[in-house]
Design a protein around this motif. Structure first.
Motif, PDB file in Angstrom:
ATOM      1  N   PHE A   1       6.257  -0.248   2.250  1.00  0.00           N
ATOM      2  CA  PHE A   1       7.037  -1.177   3.066  1.00  0.00           C
ATOM      3  C   PHE A   1       7.471  -2.414   2.271  1.00  0.00           C
ATOM      4  CE2 PHE A   1       4.791   1.434   6.045  1.00  0.00           C
ATOM      5  CZ  PHE A   1       5.686   1.618   7.076  1.00  0.00           C
ATOM      6  N   GLY A   2       7.348  -2.359   0.967  1.00  0.00           N
ATOM      7  CA  GLY A   2       7.817  -3.461   0.141  1.00  0.00           C
ATOM      8  C   GLY A   2       6.753  -4.469  -0.242  1.00  0.00           C
ATOM      9  N   PHE A   3       5.511  -4.294   0.226  1.00  0.00           N
ATOM     10  CA  PHE A   3       4.427  -5.195  -0.170  1.00  0.00           C
ATOM     11  C   PHE A   3       3.993  -4.835  -1.595  1.00  0.00           C
ATOM     12  CE2 PHE A   3       4.167  -4.998   4.476  1.00  0.00           C
ATOM     13  CZ  PHE A   3       4.203  -6.355   4.777  1.00  0.00           C
ATOM     14  N   GLN A   4       3.876  -5.843  -2.458  1.00  0.00           N
ATOM     15  CA  GLN A   4       3.693  -5.576  -3.885  1.00  0.00           C
ATOM     16  C   GLN A   4       2.322  -5.988  -4.417  1.00  0.00           C
ATOM     17  OE1 GLN A   4       7.044  -7.497  -5.786  1.00  0.00           O
ATOM     18  NE2 GLN A   4       8.479  -5.935  -5.068  1.00  0.00           N
ATOM     19  N   LYS A   5       1.697  -6.976  -3.829  1.00  0.00           N
ATOM     20  CA  LYS A   5       0.381  -7.435  -4.295  1.00  0.00           C
ATOM     21  C   LYS A   5      -0.541  -7.539  -3.091  1.00  0.00           C
ATOM     22  CE  LYS A   5       2.198 -11.105  -6.180  1.00  0.00           C
ATOM     23  NZ  LYS A   5       2.363 -12.396  -6.895  1.00  0.00           N
ATOM     24  N   PHE A   6      -1.852  -7.381  -3.332  1.00  0.00           N
ATOM     25  CA  PHE A   6      -2.803  -7.346  -2.231  1.00  0.00           C
ATOM     26  C   PHE A   6      -4.023  -8.206  -2.540  1.00  0.00           C
ATOM     27  CE2 PHE A   6      -0.408  -3.421  -2.269  1.00  0.00           C
ATOM     28  CZ  PHE A   6       0.023  -3.323  -0.960  1.00  0.00           C
ATOM     29  N   GLN A   7      -4.542  -8.806  -1.462  1.00  0.00           N
ATOM     30  CA  GLN A   7      -5.823  -9.515  -1.527  1.00  0.00           C
ATOM     31  C   GLN A   7      -6.732  -8.922  -0.458  1.00  0.00           C
ATOM     32  OE1 GLN A   7      -5.169 -13.701  -0.983  1.00  0.00           O
ATOM     33  NE2 GLN A   7      -4.123 -13.976  -2.955  1.00  0.00           N
ATOM     34  N   PHE A   8      -7.986  -8.682  -0.828  1.00  0.00           N
ATOM     35  CA  PHE A   8      -8.947  -8.108   0.105  1.00  0.00           C
ATOM     36  C   PHE A   8     -10.050  -9.131   0.342  1.00  0.00           C
ATOM     37  CE2 PHE A   8      -7.055  -4.622  -2.371  1.00  0.00           C
ATOM     38  CZ  PHE A   8      -6.452  -3.913  -1.331  1.00  0.00           C
ATOM     39  N   ARG A   9     -10.148  -9.587   1.591  1.00  0.00           N
ATOM     40  CA  ARG A   9     -11.072 -10.666   1.934  1.00  0.00           C
ATOM     41  C   ARG A   9     -12.062 -10.188   2.984  1.00  0.00           C
ATOM     42  NH1 ARG A   9      -6.467 -15.342   3.068  1.00  0.00           N
ATOM     43  NH2 ARG A   9      -5.229 -14.999   1.140  1.00  0.00           N
ATOM     44  N   PRO A  10     -13.343 -10.539   2.855  1.00  0.00           N
ATOM     45  CA  PRO A  10     -14.318 -10.187   3.898  1.00  0.00           C
ATOM     46  C   PRO A  10     -13.909 -10.744   5.249  1.00  0.00           C
ATOM     47  CG  PRO A  10     -15.417 -10.958   1.921  1.00  0.00           C
ATOM     48  CD  PRO A  10     -13.953 -11.237   1.720  1.00  0.00           C
ATOM     49  N   ASP A  11     -14.025  -9.919   6.285  1.00  0.00           N
ATOM     50  CA  ASP A  11     -13.661 -10.324   7.645  1.00  0.00           C
ATOM     51  C   ASP A  11     -14.879 -10.954   8.317  1.00  0.00           C
ATOM     52  OD1 ASP A  11     -12.777 -10.601  10.238  1.00  0.00           O
ATOM     53  OD2 ASP A  11     -11.864  -8.612  10.350  1.00  0.00           O
ATOM     54  N   ASP A  12     -14.729 -12.197   8.772  1.00  0.00           N
ATOM     55  CA  ASP A  12     -15.848 -12.927   9.389  1.00  0.00           C
ATOM     56  C   ASP A  12     -16.232 -12.376  10.755  1.00  0.00           C
ATOM     57  OD1 ASP A  12     -15.967 -14.595   7.198  1.00  0.00           O
ATOM     58  OD2 ASP A  12     -14.585 -16.073   8.062  1.00  0.00           O
ATOM     59  N   LYS A  13     -15.396 -11.531  11.372  1.00  0.00           N
ATOM     60  CA  LYS A  13     -15.686 -11.074  12.735  1.00  0.00           C
ATOM     61  C   LYS A  13     -16.899 -10.157  12.776  1.00  0.00           C
ATOM     62  CE  LYS A  13     -11.462  -9.570  13.646  1.00  0.00           C
ATOM     63  NZ  LYS A  13     -10.607 -10.141  12.600  1.00  0.00           N
ATOM     64  N   ARG A  14     -17.149  -9.377  11.742  1.00  0.00           N
ATOM     65  CA  ARG A  14     -18.346  -8.546  11.626  1.00  0.00           C
ATOM     66  C   ARG A  14     -18.556  -7.673  12.883  1.00  0.00           C
ATOM     67  NH1 ARG A  14     -22.308  -9.799   8.074  1.00  0.00           N
ATOM     68  NH2 ARG A  14     -23.954  -9.523   9.634  1.00  0.00           N
ATOM     69  N   SER A  15     -17.595  -6.815  13.162  1.00  0.00           N
ATOM     70  CA  SER A  15     -17.696  -5.922  14.320  1.00  0.00           C
ATOM     71  C   SER A  15     -18.866  -4.967  14.156  1.00  0.00           C
ATOM     72  CB  SER A  15     -16.392  -5.119  14.472  1.00  0.00           C
ATOM     73  OG  SER A  15     -15.298  -5.998  14.654  1.00  0.00           O
ATOM     74  N   LYS A  16     -19.599  -4.707  15.242  1.00  0.00           N
ATOM     75  CA  LYS A  16     -20.813  -3.908  15.185  1.00  0.00           C
ATOM     76  C   LYS A  16     -20.556  -2.424  14.903  1.00  0.00           C
ATOM     77  CE  LYS A  16     -23.953  -7.045  15.878  1.00  0.00           C
ATOM     78  NZ  LYS A  16     -23.086  -8.234  15.796  1.00  0.00           N
ATOM     79  N   TYR A  17     -19.317  -1.951  15.070  1.00  0.00           N
ATOM     80  CA  TYR A  17     -19.076  -0.547  14.768  1.00  0.00           C
ATOM     81  C   TYR A  17     -18.801  -0.333  13.279  1.00  0.00           C
ATOM     82  CZ  TYR A  17     -14.112  -1.888  15.269  1.00  0.00           C
ATOM     83  OH  TYR A  17     -12.887  -2.495  15.160  1.00  0.00           O
ATOM     84  N   TYR A  18     -18.734  -1.432  12.506  1.00  0.00           N
ATOM     85  CA  TYR A  18     -18.612  -1.317  11.052  1.00  0.00           C
ATOM     86  C   TYR A  18     -19.963  -1.600  10.384  1.00  0.00           C
ATOM     87  CZ  TYR A  18     -13.470  -1.138  11.000  1.00  0.00           C
ATOM     88  OH  TYR A  18     -12.158  -0.751  11.156  1.00  0.00           O
ATOM     89  N   THR A  19     -20.182  -1.007   9.242  1.00  0.00           N
ATOM     90  CA  THR A  19     -21.382  -1.275   8.443  1.00  0.00           C
ATOM     91  C   THR A  19     -21.290  -2.690   7.876  1.00  0.00           C
ATOM     92  OG1 THR A  19     -21.534   1.061   7.824  1.00  0.00           O
ATOM     93  CG2 THR A  19     -22.719  -0.527   6.429  1.00  0.00           C
ATOM     94  N   PRO A  20     -22.366  -3.486   7.952  1.00  0.00           N
ATOM     95  CA  PRO A  20     -22.318  -4.854   7.432  1.00  0.00           C
ATOM     96  C   PRO A  20     -21.804  -4.886   5.985  1.00  0.00           C
ATOM     97  CG  PRO A  20     -24.366  -4.487   8.593  1.00  0.00           C
ATOM     98  CD  PRO A  20     -23.684  -3.158   8.513  1.00  0.00           C
ATOM     99  N   GLY A  21     -20.920  -5.854   5.719  1.00  0.00           N
ATOM    100  CA  GLY A  21     -20.390  -6.035   4.374  1.00  0.00           C
ATOM    101  C   GLY A  21     -19.228  -5.146   4.008  1.00  0.00           C
ATOM    102  N   THR A  22     -18.781  -4.303   4.953  1.00  0.00           N
ATOM    103  CA  THR A  22     -17.665  -3.397   4.624  1.00  0.00           C
ATOM    104  C   THR A  22     -16.393  -3.716   5.399  1.00  0.00           C
ATOM    105  OG1 THR A  22     -18.169  -1.742   6.352  1.00  0.00           O
ATOM    106  CG2 THR A  22     -19.345  -1.555   4.235  1.00  0.00           C
ATOM    107  N   GLN A  23     -16.443  -4.694   6.309  1.00  0.00           N
ATOM    108  CA  GLN A  23     -15.261  -5.016   7.104  1.00  0.00           C
ATOM    109  C   GLN A  23     -14.362  -5.949   6.298  1.00  0.00           C
ATOM    110  OE1 GLN A  23     -16.115  -6.022  11.145  1.00  0.00           O
ATOM    111  NE2 GLN A  23     -14.085  -6.862  11.574  1.00  0.00           N
ATOM    112  N   ILE A  24     -13.164  -5.496   5.962  1.00  0.00           N
ATOM    113  CA  ILE A  24     -12.290  -6.197   5.026  1.00  0.00           C
ATOM    114  C   ILE A  24     -10.912  -6.433   5.646  1.00  0.00           C
ATOM    115  CG2 ILE A  24     -11.257  -6.151   2.720  1.00  0.00           C
ATOM    116  CD1 ILE A  24     -14.313  -6.161   2.675  1.00  0.00           C
TER     117      ILE A  24
END
Length: 537
Positions: free
Chosen positions: A260-283
């Motif tokens: 879709f034309g996006f060229q660079k990416f940043q991956f940041r930890p998500d502070d919401k920490r949803s319980k259906y995700y494994t801790p430390g993997t929500q990005i």
């Protein structure tokens, strides 16, 4: 055929069934040009949200994902299994489904008398029993609500519209029914559907399982605004394999969004920490789009949050006996669509028909301006073209003067058509005859091709309609009508004050747009042109 809604509403209040039965009369019969195969349809335009959905589907397919359809209705118990201690907060945002109860309705002697009065005859004992059995079957779920009227109508030999009246007036229980809530919810996260789907796939599909779904989710927001809708689209995918990780999510985000034309990416930890995700993997995924950099939008930095991914928690997966890790990535379709279509408001992008603020481009405005009356025969069309040519060649001729424009056969009669000006010391055509209708800066103007109006013609959008073009079409139409009746005609245009004076029609929506936003429409000018038709044989 246009009809009067207020008239129909009043008629429906008096007798709904009679008004409904007369529906075809309100619609009228299609004109000959509106009948198939004379009517044709050209290409339409795609809605920006569905256009984005299609692009996302193609992008996922190119990455090797298969398309799936997840359940939309999810039991509240499944939300508890998936979200654990977060479940109550999630359910607070869910819509619960409800349904009408099936009442137990009896038929007393009083009700039988009422039915007889409405039907205009007495029901037989067998017919009464048949109605009783149908109502009992409805209570037990053996007869569906949308079949109830038809079943009773068939049993008593009456029209279904009359039975609708019977149910309304004799059985008030139906009007008094109130919906009762169930424990079933509308999916608020695509995740709820993925757990249900994967629980039935892990033991019968070869790994890796790579699925995507672009579909609706529903969330009971306190209010909708520019960035939140109660019903929105989620473009979600899962990979189930013996080995998946955060790195898998990064690769999928890159492969998907770069299309879709996006060229660079940043991956940041998500502070919401949803319980259906494994801790430390929500990005959270932030992507850079060069088309946004330096723009007047809130994304002028070029960076925008576009997606979230994570590894489903083994705790949640175990509730469904799923023994393999699962990476899930999701993005909001409306968010991507807003970026692709340079929109600032999700509501306006999704539901433009409900927005009080609306815009028409100059091109759209020009397409809403047309000639009103036109000739219906080839001879009539040739007549109109001949009138225009005479006015171009002799429009400056000093009057009194008369020029034959066309002579030929029309509806079995020989007809002569002339452009005339009997008054002295004037000209065959007034100075506004060659004015052209142009849309410039959201204004509609009738202007001549002179140096003064060069900017309007170069920057605006012309309709291609000159005053004389529209007038000549109307004059030819009037000559056709007169000739058919064995009469002569005279069509005149003097000082032009409104579009109708030159046979021009402005679409009502365009008139409202001009009035609402205080744009201008100036189609005035001195036309002073007369066309006469004579029957000579």
């Amino acid at each position: 055929m246009k009809f009067d809604p207020s008239q129909i509403r009043e008629a429906a209040k008096e007798d709904f069934d009679k008004t409904w039965q007369q529906g075809r009369e309100y619609l009228g019969k299609p004109t000959i040009n509106a009948r198939y195969p004379r009517n044709t349809y050209s290409f339409g335009t795609a809605h920006p949200i569905f256009d984005t959905i299609q692009k996302l589907r193609e992008a996922y397919l190119r990455l090797g994902f298969s398309e799936a359809m997840n359940p939309v209705m999810v039991e509240a118990q499944d939300v508890y299994r998936q979200f654990g201690s977060e479940a109550l907060a999630v359910l607070d945002r869910c819509f619960y489904l409800a349904g009408l109860p099936r009442p137990d309705i009896g038929i007393s002697d009083e009700r039988i008398a009422q039915i007889n009065a409405l039907l205009g005859r007495d029901l037989s004992a067998d017919e009464v029993e048949a109605v009783r059995q149908i109502l009992h079957g409805y209570k037990k779920g053996k007869v569906e609500g949308d079949d109830l009227v038809a079943e009773i109508a068939k049993a008593v030999g009456a029209h279904d519209a009359l039975i609708s009246t019977v149910l309304e007036k004799v059985f008030p229980e139906f009007r008094e029914l109130k919906a009762e809530a169930t424990t079933r919810t509308l999916r608020s996260h695509m995740t709820s559907g993925w757990f249900l789907s994967l629980s039935n796939l892990h033991y019968r599909q070869k790994l890796p399982v790579k699925l995507f779904s672009v579909d609706r989710c529903f969330r009971r927001e306190q209010a909708e605004d520019a960035a939140r809708l109660m019903s929105y689209y989620s473009a979600s995918c899962v990979i189930m394999d013996e080995e998946v990780s955060v790195e898998t999510g990064k690769a999928i985000a890159d492969g998907l969004l770069s299309q879709f034309g996006f060229q660079k990416f940043q991956f940041r930890p998500d502070d919401k920490r949803s319980k259906y995700y494994t801790p430390g993997t929500q990005i959270e995924v932030y992507a850079y789009h060069p088309g946004l950099a330096g723009s007047d939008t809130k994304y002028k930095s070029g960076w925008v949050e576009v997606a979230t991914f994570g590894i489903y928690s083994p705790t949640a997966l175990s509730q469904y006996d799923i023994p393999y890790p699962v990476m899930n990535l999701g993005l909001g379709v409306e968010r991507i669509a807003m970026i692709l279509h340079n929109s600032q408001d999700m509501r306006a992008l999704s539901y433009p028909q409900f927005q009080t603020e609306w815009q028409l481009t100059a091109r759209e405005m020009s397409q809403m301006i047309s000639v009103d009356k036109t000739p219906s025969t080839p001879a009539g069309q040739a007549m109109a073209e001949a009138i225009v040519q005479i006015c171009i060649e002799h429009g400056d001729t000093v009057s009194p003067c008369e020029f034959l424009a066309w002579e030929g056969e029309l509806f079995g009669r020989t007809v002569k058509v002339s452009v005339v000006e009997p008054e002295e010391n004037t000209k065959l055509c007034g100075p506004a005859a060659m004015n052209e209708i142009v849309v410039h800066k959201q204004n509609i103007m009738g202007i001549p091709h002179t140096s003064r109006w060069e900017e309007a013609f170069s920057e605006g959008v012309t309709t291609g309609i000159r005053y004389i073009d529209a007038f000549a079409q109307g004059a030819a139409y009037e000559a056709e009508v007169a000739s058919m009746a064995g009469k002569e005609s005279e069509t005149r245009a003097r000082i032009i004050r409104s579009p109708g004076d030159i046979n021009v029609k402005i679409h009502p929506a365009l008139e409202r747009y001009i009035t609402s936003y205080k744009h201008k429409m100036d189609l005035r000018g001195p036309m002073f042109t007369t066309v006469k038709s004579q029957i000579v044989g």
